[in-house]
Design a protein around this motif. Structure first.
Motif, PDB file in Angstrom:
ATOM      1  N   GLY A 326      -2.528  -1.255   9.241  1.00 53.08           N
ATOM      2  CA  GLY A 326      -2.319  -1.943   7.977  1.00 53.08           C
ATOM      3  C   GLY A 326      -3.506  -1.828   7.048  1.00 53.08           C
ATOM      4  O   GLY A 326      -3.354  -1.615   5.835  1.00 53.08           O
ATOM      5  N   SER A 327      -4.700  -1.938   7.602  1.00 50.29           N
ATOM      6  CA  SER A 327      -5.922  -1.837   6.789  1.00 50.29           C
ATOM      7  C   SER A 327      -6.066  -0.446   6.194  1.00 50.29           C
ATOM      8  O   SER A 327      -6.404  -0.290   5.017  1.00 50.29           O
ATOM      9  CB  SER A 327      -7.148  -2.171   7.646  1.00 50.29           C
ATOM     10  OG  SER A 327      -7.110  -3.513   8.083  1.00 50.29           O
ATOM     11  N   ILE A 328      -5.801   0.571   7.011  1.00 47.70           N
ATOM     12  CA  ILE A 328      -5.934   1.954   6.532  1.00 47.70           C
ATOM     13  C   ILE A 328      -4.894   2.248   5.454  1.00 47.70           C
ATOM     14  O   ILE A 328      -5.199   2.850   4.418  1.00 47.70           O
ATOM     15  CB  ILE A 328      -5.785   2.942   7.709  1.00 47.70           C
ATOM     16  CG1 ILE A 328      -6.965   2.776   8.682  1.00 47.70           C
ATOM     17  CG2 ILE A 328      -5.715   4.373   7.197  1.00 47.70           C
ATOM     18  CD1 ILE A 328      -6.823   3.592   9.944  1.00 47.70           C
ATOM     19  N   MET A 329      -3.671   1.797   5.680  1.00 44.47           N
ATOM     20  CA  MET A 329      -2.592   2.079   4.741  1.00 44.47           C
ATOM     21  C   MET A 329      -2.830   1.429   3.377  1.00 44.47           C
ATOM     22  O   MET A 329      -2.487   1.998   2.338  1.00 44.47           O
ATOM     23  CB  MET A 329      -1.253   1.592   5.315  1.00 44.47           C
ATOM     24  CG  MET A 329      -0.724   2.404   6.477  1.00 44.47           C
ATOM     25  SD  MET A 329       0.766   1.673   7.198  1.00 44.47           S
ATOM     26  CE  MET A 329       1.838   1.590   5.759  1.00 44.47           C
ATOM     27  N   SER A 330      -3.394   0.226   3.370  1.00 48.08           N
ATOM     28  CA  SER A 330      -3.522  -0.506   2.108  1.00 48.08           C
ATOM     29  C   SER A 330      -4.869  -0.309   1.426  1.00 48.08           C
ATOM     30  O   SER A 330      -5.039  -0.718   0.276  1.00 48.08           O
ATOM     31  CB  SER A 330      -3.308  -2.003   2.348  1.00 48.08           C
ATOM     32  OG  SER A 330      -4.412  -2.573   3.034  1.00 48.08           O
ATOM     33  N   SER A 331      -5.821   0.311   2.126  1.00 45.67           N
ATOM     34  CA  SER A 331      -7.178   0.409   1.570  1.00 45.67           C
ATOM     35  C   SER A 331      -7.237   1.283   0.324  1.00 45.67           C
ATOM     36  O   SER A 331      -8.110   1.099  -0.528  1.00 45.67           O
ATOM     37  CB  SER A 331      -8.143   0.955   2.630  1.00 45.67           C
ATOM     38  OG  SER A 331      -7.746   2.248   3.057  1.00 45.67           O
ATOM     39  N   GLY A 332      -6.311   2.233   0.180  1.00 46.74           N
ATOM     40  CA  GLY A 332      -6.387   3.149  -0.953  1.00 46.74           C
ATOM     41  C   GLY A 332      -5.388   2.859  -2.059  1.00 46.74           C
ATOM     42  O   GLY A 332      -5.208   3.692  -2.947  1.00 46.74           O
ATOM     43  N   ILE A 333      -4.745   1.697  -2.027  1.00 45.82           N
ATOM     44  CA  ILE A 333      -3.745   1.410  -3.055  1.00 45.82           C
ATOM     45  C   ILE A 333      -4.407   1.118  -4.392  1.00 45.82           C
ATOM     46  O   ILE A 333      -5.586   0.763  -4.457  1.00 45.82           O
ATOM     47  CB  ILE A 333      -2.857   0.209  -2.654  1.00 45.82           C
ATOM     48  CG1 ILE A 333      -3.700  -1.062  -2.551  1.00 45.82           C
ATOM     49  CG2 ILE A 333      -2.124   0.487  -1.371  1.00 45.82           C
ATOM     50  CD1 ILE A 333      -2.872  -2.303  -2.335  1.00 45.82           C
ATOM     51  N   SER A 334      -3.649   1.260  -5.468  1.00 47.35           N
ATOM     52  CA  SER A 334      -4.180   1.011  -6.804  1.00 47.35           C
ATOM     53  C   SER A 334      -4.424  -0.476  -7.004  1.00 47.35           C
ATOM     54  O   SER A 334      -3.805  -1.322  -6.357  1.00 47.35           O
ATOM     55  CB  SER A 334      -3.200   1.519  -7.862  1.00 47.35           C
ATOM     56  OG  SER A 334      -1.958   0.837  -7.755  1.00 47.35           O
TER      57      SER A 334
END
Length: 474
Positions: A326-334
């Motif tokens: 979850g952390s990896i997936m959301s870390s690069g969101i706008s």
């Protein structure tokens, strides 16, 4: 390759600069400390059902996590003092030796009471290593390597989800749970020896006169112990007394921290009228949710779903793996989507808790089809917290008072560890009242699982309400 100290801003920094030459062994030493701490968490969780079957102490099941986490809080808080007094080299070696001593006591424990002493010493040394590993990055590496060093050290928790259950599970299945602890002792001593040779011996010339918030830490520690002591009794009145005492102690801590010259948390941490308050409460609720249920999952899987210690350990680790994913997936969101994620995360965890509440307490044959929805629940709970977590941490640093940014950074670890300790203590209370030991057996375990997920399923739901308040004040 040139010495790391000679790196300049004109040099294009890559992973090779961190993982080759002198920096490679330094990276191994610092990352190793976090890895030992993290792997030990999953080893202990995996082998604990086997430990109880051998030496007893089911009433103290949750205490293994509670004492370990409380000691980690104390150790991480004192780490800066140790670093300034002994220097990086000796400080890291001392912390690794303390950790090894606690592990040795665990391996030789004839009873649960002695094991808990070892777990406390383990947590104390682990807290030292955890905090020192992050604190020494700026001492050991040039500034341009700091981000990659942080990423490497943080990534050790992901490694732990793979290694910890394997080590604990294999030895538990062989009926040699003590050997799981024995394997950690030489590793800790090796890292202590490595530190003496590869880390710098920088000493602070000025005497460290800064005072630590000992009174606040003492009150928080006593609050966790009050809940834990209440959980030993199977009578509701003593559990209520334990909770009541904990509430009073936490209230005293909040009042003391608001007036103290040496604060534990930044100003506004306890007020919903301030932007920081809802963020701190949301973090606490989510961390408490994960820890409270994660510690009992291997036991439930072994008793109710006929899984081996190895498989149960890996299935329990899915929650931690979900957090990482979850952390990896959301870390690069706008940036415009961050507010959506802060809302969606707690709801995802709530959905996972509902699924586990409906399925985990019901005994099964443990077939793949029966385990698959449980796995989905484990991942959903962890993933929901993970996707929200990095943005909550960033929010803490952004809304904290300008003169307390450094305090806000250290407060993040304090809040997470305290929530974990309190969650484990409260889970021990709920499962005890739910019948884990009386009547015990299959029926008691099923009842304990029912009440545990029913009670703590409200955590991410309350987290959602707090997150909604964060978004409104964005």
């Amino acid at each position: 390759m040139s010495d790391p100290a000679s790196l300049t801003s004109h040099h294009k920094v890559g992973w090779g600069d961190l993982l080759t030459g002198k920096n490679a062994i330094r990276s191994l030493a610092l990352a190793g400390g976090v890895a030992l701490h993290a792997i030990n968490v999953y080893i202990a969780t995996t082998i604990l059902p086997s430990v109880v079957a051998d030496i007893g102490g089911l009433d103290y099941y949750a205490w293994n996590t509670t004492l370990f986490v409380v000691a980690s809080i104390i150790g991480s808080t004192l780490a800066v003092k140790l670093l300034r007094a002994a220097g990086p080299r000796k400080a890291y070696a001392i912390s690794a030796c303390v950790f090894a001593l606690g592990t040795l006591i665990c391996a030789m424990s004839p009873s649960m009471q002695i094991l808990l002493v070892g777990r406390f010493i383990q947590g104390f040394g682990g807290g030292f290593m955890l905090a020192l590993s992050y604190a020494m990055i700026r001492i050991v590496f040039p500034e341009m390597l700091w981000p990659r060093a942080m990423a490497l050290i943080s990534g050790m928790w992901g490694v732990a989800t793979l290694v910890g259950p394997a080590v604990g599970g294999v030895f538990a299945e062989l009926g040699e749970w003590r050997a799981a602890f024995w394997t950690v002792v030489p590793a800790a001593l090796l890292f202590a020896l490595m530190a003496l040779f590869v880390l710098p011996d920088v000493r602070h010339e000025k005497e460290d006169t800064a005072r630590l918030p000992f009174a606040q830490l003492t009150l928080l520690t006593l609050a966790v112990f009050a809940v834990s002591l209440g959980s030993i009794s199977h009578e509701v009145i003593w559990n209520v007394i334990g909770i009541s005492i904990a509430i009073v102690l936490i209230a005293l801590m909040i009042r003391l921290d608001a007036t103290s010259s040496k604060r534990l948390l930044p100003r506004g941490s306890f007020s919903f009228s301030q932007p920081l308050g809802p963020v701190i409460v949301t973090m606490s609720l989510l961390a408490l949710t994960v820890t409270s249920v994660e510690v009992f999952i291997p036991l439930f899987l072994q008793v109710l779903h006929h899984q081996s210690p190895l498989v149960a350990g890996y299935l329990a680790a899915l929650m931690g793996a979900g957090w990482t994913i979850g952390s990896i997936m959301s870390s690069g969101i706008s940036s415009r989507r961050v507010r959506d994620v802060i809302i969606i995360g707690p709801l995802t965890s709530f959905a996972g808790m509902v699924l586990l509440f409906l399925l985990l307490p019901i005994a099964s044959g443990g077939t793949y089809l029966e385990l698959l929805p449980l796995c989905a629940g484990f991942v959903a709970v962890g993933c929901g917290v993970g996707m929200t977590w990095p943005h909550l941490l960033t929010r803490v640093l952004k809304v904290a008072p300008d003169d307390e940014k450094d305090l806000a950074s250290t407060a993040i670890t304090t809040v997470q560890l305290f929530s974990a300790g309190l969650g484990a203590a409260m889970a021990g209370m709920v499962t005890s009242l739910g019948g884990l030991t009386v009547p015990g057996g299959m029926a008691g375990t099923s009842s304990a699982a029912f009440w545990l997920f029913l009670s703590f399923g409200i955590g991410p739901l309350l987290g959602f309400l707090c997150a909604s308040r964060i978004v409104k004040r964005w």
